[in-house]
Write a protein that holds these residues in place. Structure first.
Motif, short mmCIF file in Angstrom:
data_model
loop_
_atom_site.label_atom_id
_atom_site.label_comp_id
_atom_site.label_asym_id
_atom_site.label_seq_id
_atom_site.Cartn_x
_atom_site.Cartn_y
_atom_site.Cartn_z
N LEU A 110 14.34 -1.70 -6.37
CA LEU A 110 13.44 -0.29 -6.17
C LEU A 110 12.96 0.29 -7.40
CD1 LEU A 110 15.58 1.51 -3.34
CD2 LEU A 110 13.81 0.13 -2.93
N ALA A 111 13.56 0.13 -8.58
CA ALA A 111 13.13 0.50 -9.54
C ALA A 111 11.88 -0.10 -10.12
CB ALA A 111 14.22 0.64 -10.89
N ASN A 112 11.67 -1.22 -9.49
CA ASN A 112 10.65 -2.00 -9.94
C ASN A 112 9.70 -1.98 -8.86
OD1 ASN A 112 10.97 -3.29 -12.63
ND2 ASN A 112 13.06 -3.69 -11.46
N PHE A 113 9.61 -1.38 -7.66
CA PHE A 113 8.95 -1.06 -6.41
C PHE A 113 7.94 -0.15 -6.72
CE2 PHE A 113 7.74 -0.27 -2.23
CZ PHE A 113 7.27 -1.57 -1.83
N GLY A 114 6.68 -0.40 -7.33
CA GLY A 114 5.76 0.66 -7.27
C GLY A 114 4.41 0.00 -7.06
N GLY A 115 3.30 0.93 -7.64
CA GLY A 115 1.83 0.15 -7.29
C GLY A 115 1.25 0.76 -6.14
N VAL A 116 0.40 -0.10 -5.68
CA VAL A 116 -0.40 -0.09 -4.32
C VAL A 116 0.56 -0.15 -3.14
CG1 VAL A 116 -2.21 -0.84 -3.08
CG2 VAL A 116 -2.48 -0.36 -5.20
N PRO A 117 1.37 -1.23 -3.06
CA PRO A 117 2.42 -1.40 -2.02
C PRO A 117 3.18 -0.20 -1.66
CG PRO A 117 2.42 -3.34 -3.36
CD PRO A 117 1.76 -2.25 -4.19
N LEU A 118 3.71 0.47 -2.81
CA LEU A 118 4.61 1.63 -2.62
C LEU A 118 3.75 2.81 -1.93
CD1 LEU A 118 7.17 3.38 -3.02
CD2 LEU A 118 6.34 4.05 -5.30
N MET A 121 3.16 2.10 1.82
CA MET A 121 4.52 2.42 2.34
C MET A 121 4.58 3.90 2.97
SD MET A 121 8.38 1.58 1.39
CE MET A 121 8.47 3.16 0.63
N PHE A 122 4.07 4.69 1.96
CA PHE A 122 4.46 6.06 2.26
C PHE A 122 3.11 6.35 3.19
CE2 PHE A 122 7.62 6.27 -1.02
CZ PHE A 122 8.39 7.27 -0.66
N ILE A 123 1.88 6.12 2.89
CA ILE A 123 1.05 6.50 3.81
C ILE A 123 0.85 5.99 5.08
CG2 ILE A 123 -1.58 6.02 3.99
CD1 ILE A 123 -1.99 5.84 1.14
N ALA A 124 1.66 4.83 5.31
CA ALA A 124 1.69 4.27 6.71
C ALA A 124 3.13 4.92 7.39
CB ALA A 124 1.95 2.75 6.50
N VAL A 160 6.87 10.50 -4.12
CA VAL A 160 6.58 9.02 -4.11
C VAL A 160 7.14 8.37 -5.52
CG1 VAL A 160 4.87 7.04 -3.98
CG2 VAL A 160 4.65 9.22 -2.37
N TYR A 161 6.73 9.06 -6.63
CA TYR A 161 7.35 8.59 -7.68
C TYR A 161 8.86 8.72 -7.74
CZ TYR A 161 2.82 8.66 -10.18
OH TYR A 161 1.65 8.47 -10.68
N LEU A 162 9.41 9.76 -7.23
CA LEU A 162 10.88 9.76 -7.17
C LEU A 162 11.77 8.22 -6.48
CD1 LEU A 162 11.60 13.43 -6.65
CD2 LEU A 162 11.89 12.14 -8.65
N TYR A 163 10.79 7.89 -5.69
CA TYR A 163 11.28 6.61 -4.81
C TYR A 163 11.65 5.43 -5.81
CZ TYR A 163 11.45 2.96 -1.33
OH TYR A 163 11.91 1.93 -0.52
N PHE A 164 11.14 5.36 -6.86
CA PHE A 164 11.52 4.16 -8.03
C PHE A 164 12.05 4.73 -9.32
CE2 PHE A 164 7.14 5.27 -8.91
CZ PHE A 164 7.01 5.50 -10.27
N LEU A 165 11.95 6.20 -9.42
CA LEU A 165 12.61 6.81 -10.41
C LEU A 165 14.01 7.16 -10.38
CD1 LEU A 165 9.66 9.27 -11.64
CD2 LEU A 165 10.13 7.13 -12.80
N VAL A 166 14.46 7.57 -9.05
CA VAL A 166 15.88 7.82 -8.88
C VAL A 166 16.60 6.72 -9.09
CG1 VAL A 166 17.61 8.52 -7.24
CG2 VAL A 166 15.60 9.94 -7.68
N PRO A 167 16.27 5.30 -8.50
CA PRO A 167 16.90 4.01 -8.73
C PRO A 167 16.97 3.62 -10.42
CG PRO A 167 15.63 3.81 -6.92
CD PRO A 167 15.23 5.32 -7.36
N MET A 232 -3.18 6.86 -3.93
CA MET A 232 -2.78 7.98 -2.93
C MET A 232 -3.72 9.34 -3.18
SD MET A 232 1.31 7.97 -2.79
CE MET A 232 1.06 9.63 -2.22
N VAL A 233 -4.01 9.50 -4.19
CA VAL A 233 -4.43 10.94 -4.63
C VAL A 233 -5.99 11.11 -4.98
CG1 VAL A 233 -2.31 12.12 -4.92
CG2 VAL A 233 -3.40 11.19 -7.07
N GLY A 234 -6.45 9.77 -5.72
CA GLY A 234 -7.59 9.67 -6.29
C GLY A 234 -7.96 10.74 -7.48
N ALA A 235 -8.82 11.81 -7.30
CA ALA A 235 -9.22 12.54 -8.20
C ALA A 235 -8.63 13.97 -7.44
CB ALA A 235 -10.70 12.92 -8.08
N THR A 236 -7.94 13.96 -6.40
CA THR A 236 -7.39 15.34 -5.99
C THR A 236 -6.22 15.70 -7.04
OG1 THR A 236 -7.30 14.30 -3.81
CG2 THR A 236 -6.30 16.11 -4.09
N VAL A 237 -5.59 15.14 -7.78
CA VAL A 237 -4.47 15.47 -8.80
C VAL A 237 -5.16 14.90 -9.96
CG1 VAL A 237 -2.29 15.59 -9.33
CG2 VAL A 237 -2.62 15.30 -6.98
#
Length: 290
Positions: A110-118, A121-124, A160-167, A232-237
């Motif tokens: 999970l620590a290496n699971f990021g990017g567009v697939p992550l 997953m959260f959007i879906a 979403v970031y905590l999903y791979f930062l906590v592991p 996920m956020v584009g220019a929102t954040v």
């Protein structure tokens, strides 16, 4: 004519030279990759960043706001990730061997699971039209899409970031927790110390440096993350990594490549400072926990 005695001497000198050059030859592929993948791109960025007023422009309000947005997000993720990861690692190491192996293996994945697939997953799952969102709305009447929490804002991106930062924190802090021996707690108890006094004067000071080092590592990880935020956020954040991508791709202006290079150099300097602090703390931690 060469004397027989000179042959062993030459053989020994050749063997000594080969022994000295052996480590350099072993790491030569790594050094070549570092040169091609890190040093040369940084030199190219630096040459583009010093053209015109790129650095001055990168300090304007819009880009400065993106820097502060990235730093704020990274601090929040680092603090929360370090705290939650420490608690999870503590609970896992106190459990059985099977639980320990299972969680540490899953953390490595999970620590290496990021990017567009992550992001997908959260959007879906919990996005406005996600599966979990729909099930909660149909079964309980709770509408996540209408709640103050939004997956596409600052708080959602932090989750979403905590999903791979906590592991990642679990992997980093587990060896330090293993270094805190159970005999120390027993000795403190035999001397009349309470549990709080043990953590305050013994275990706490020993674990503080690795926790700080882990938090710095999480800070760098969240600061440099790009693909997940873009999906996920584009220019929102406002984030500096997204600003760099927009500048280098010409989405804002065709003349903004120098500004993107300046922002990238500033990011490299910031990450280098943080990683230097991380390595310093790690060296002291390794010495204390021997």
């Amino acid at each position: 004519m060469t004397s027989p005695a000179a042959t062993p001497v030459r053989a020994r000198s050749f063997a000594d030279r080969a022994r000295r050059c052996g480590p350099w030859l072993a790491v030569a592929p790594f050094l070549i990759v570092m040169l091609a993948g890190l040093v040369l791109p940084v030199v190219a960025l630096a040459s583009g960043a010093f053209e015109g007023d790129s650095f001055k422009t990168s300090l304007n309000s819009g880009y400065r706001g993106a820097f502060w947005g990235s730093i704020k997000l990274s601090v929040v993720c680092a603090v929360l990730g370090a705290g939650v990861g420490l608690l999870v690692a503590r609970a896992v190491l106190a459990g059985g061997t099977v639980l320990r192996r299972l969680v540490l293996t899953a953390s490595g994945v999970l620590a290496n699971f990021g990017g567009v697939p992550l992001a997908f997953m959260f959007i879906a799952s919990i996005g406005n039209a996600g599966i979990v969102t729909g099930l909660l709305r149909d079964w309980t009447g709770l509408d996540l899409a209408g709640s103050p929490f939004s997956l596409y804002q600052f708080g959602g991106l932090a989750v979403v970031y905590l999903y791979f930062l906590v592991p990642l924190m679990v992997i980093v802090i587990a060896p330090a927790l293993d270094g805190v021996r159970a005999e120390w707690a027993e000795a403190a108890e035999n001397l009349g110390a309470s549990r709080w006094q043990y953590w305050r004067h013994v275990a706490g000071p020993l674990l503080a440096p690795p926790v700080m080092a882990g938090a710095l590592l999480l800070f760098c990880g969240s600061l440099s993350a790009f693909a997940t935020a873009q999906a996920m956020v584009g220019a929102t954040v406002p984030l500096v990594t997204l600003q760099i991508a927009n500048a280098l791709s010409g989405n804002v202006s065709a003349d903004n490549a120098g500004v993107g290079a300046a922002l990238a150099i500033e990011m490299i300097v910031l990450v280098a400072v943080v990683m230097a602090a991380y390595w310093t703390i790690e060296r002291r931690t390794a010495r204390w926990l021997r």
